[in-house]
Design a protein around this motif. Structure first.
Motif, PDB file in Angstrom:
ATOM      1  N   GLY A  11       0.813  -1.207   0.000  1.00 37.58           N
ATOM      2  CA  GLY A  11       0.000   0.000   0.000  1.00 37.58           C
ATOM      3  C   GLY A  11       0.838   1.244   0.000  1.00 37.58           C
ATOM      4  O   GLY A  11       2.060   1.201   0.161  1.00 37.58           O
ATOM      5  N   ARG A  63       0.408   5.808   0.821  1.00 34.79           N
ATOM      6  CA  ARG A  63      -0.406   6.920   1.265  1.00 34.79           C
ATOM      7  C   ARG A  63       0.199   8.218   0.764  1.00 34.79           C
ATOM      8  O   ARG A  63       1.414   8.305   0.511  1.00 34.79           O
ATOM      9  CB  ARG A  63      -0.539   6.947   2.782  1.00 34.79           C
ATOM     10  N   TYR A 116      -4.582  10.293   2.106  1.00 34.90           N
ATOM     11  CA  TYR A 116      -5.292   9.333   1.262  1.00 34.90           C
ATOM     12  C   TYR A 116      -4.481   8.044   1.200  1.00 34.90           C
ATOM     13  O   TYR A 116      -3.258   8.085   1.056  1.00 34.90           O
ATOM     14  CB  TYR A 116      -5.478   9.905  -0.152  1.00 34.90           C
ATOM     15  N   ARG A 117      -5.166   6.889   1.303  1.00 36.99           N
ATOM     16  CA  ARG A 117      -4.478   5.595   1.316  1.00 36.99           C
ATOM     17  C   ARG A 117      -5.080   4.655   0.274  1.00 36.99           C
ATOM     18  O   ARG A 117      -6.272   4.698  -0.012  1.00 36.99           O
ATOM     19  CB  ARG A 117      -4.601   4.955   2.706  1.00 36.99           C
ATOM     20  N   PHE A 118      -4.218   3.778  -0.234  1.00 34.56           N
ATOM     21  CA  PHE A 118      -4.624   2.768  -1.204  1.00 34.56           C
ATOM     22  C   PHE A 118      -3.792   1.522  -0.941  1.00 34.56           C
ATOM     23  O   PHE A 118      -2.605   1.619  -0.642  1.00 34.56           O
ATOM     24  CB  PHE A 118      -4.372   3.274  -2.628  1.00 34.56           C
ATOM     25  N   ASN A 147      -8.029  -1.926  -0.907  1.00 36.90           N
ATOM     26  CA  ASN A 147      -8.392  -1.026   0.190  1.00 36.90           C
ATOM     27  C   ASN A 147      -8.262   0.427  -0.245  1.00 36.90           C
ATOM     28  O   ASN A 147      -7.312   0.796  -0.946  1.00 36.90           O
ATOM     29  CB  ASN A 147      -7.454  -1.241   1.387  1.00 36.90           C
ATOM     30  N   PHE A 148      -9.207   1.233   0.208  1.00 32.46           N
ATOM     31  CA  PHE A 148      -9.169   2.681   0.012  1.00 32.46           C
ATOM     32  C   PHE A 148      -9.462   3.327   1.354  1.00 32.46           C
ATOM     33  O   PHE A 148     -10.315   2.845   2.101  1.00 32.46           O
ATOM     34  CB  PHE A 148     -10.237   3.141  -0.990  1.00 32.46           C
ATOM     35  N   ALA A 189     -12.475   4.077   5.799  1.00 31.12           N
ATOM     36  CA  ALA A 189     -11.815   3.073   4.957  1.00 31.12           C
ATOM     37  C   ALA A 189     -12.855   2.140   4.351  1.00 31.12           C
ATOM     38  O   ALA A 189     -13.904   1.898   4.944  1.00 31.12           O
ATOM     39  CB  ALA A 189     -10.798   2.273   5.759  1.00 31.12           C
ATOM     40  N   LYS A 191     -12.892  -1.671   2.161  1.00 23.56           N
ATOM     41  CA  LYS A 191     -12.187  -2.803   1.565  1.00 23.56           C
ATOM     42  C   LYS A 191     -13.185  -3.582   0.714  1.00 23.56           C
ATOM     43  O   LYS A 191     -14.257  -3.953   1.183  1.00 23.56           O
ATOM     44  CB  LYS A 191     -11.603  -3.738   2.628  1.00 23.56           C
TER      45      LYS A 191
END
Length: 108
Positions: free
Chosen positions: A10, A12, A29-31, A53-54, A69, A71
């Motif tokens: 992942g 961010r 922001y995360r992925f 995942n976001f 979040a 998933k």
């Protein structure tokens, strides 16, 4: 039962951490991607779980955050008479911090 393996990757990004006037620029922001070989072994078949995942952490004040979040994933297989499920998992959380503990009190 067999050994379980879990691998994730992942990243961010924070567009502009110092942008005090724009909370969206300070948002994290995360992925991510995730693969898991579960310990379950049925009908000579491994049961695997794969997901994407976001997420985002929105600043509330200088220290506290609201975390969201999602998933989206798939678990299982239709091979050998087994079942497969698609799922969506939502997460909502708070990170409440207070820096007033570290200020020295002054009395007059």
């Amino acid at each position: 039962m067999r050994e379980a393996i879990k691998v994730g990757l992942g990243f961010r990004i924070v567009p502009d951490y110092l942008a005090i006037d724009s909370p969206l620029k300070r948002t994290t922001y995360r992925f991510g991607l995730e693969y898991q070989q579960t310990p379950y072994y049925l009908n000579q078949t491994n049961i695997n779980d794969i997901g994407i995942n976001f997420g985002a952490s929105f600043p509330v004040n200088q220290l506290s955050l609201v975390n969201l979040a999602v998933k989206v994933g798939q678990r299982g297989t239709t091979d050998n008479g087994l079942i497969q499920e698609n799922y969506v998992n939502f997460t909502f959380g708070f990170s409440l911090n207070d820096n007033s503990w570290f200020y020295k009190r002054v009395f007059e």
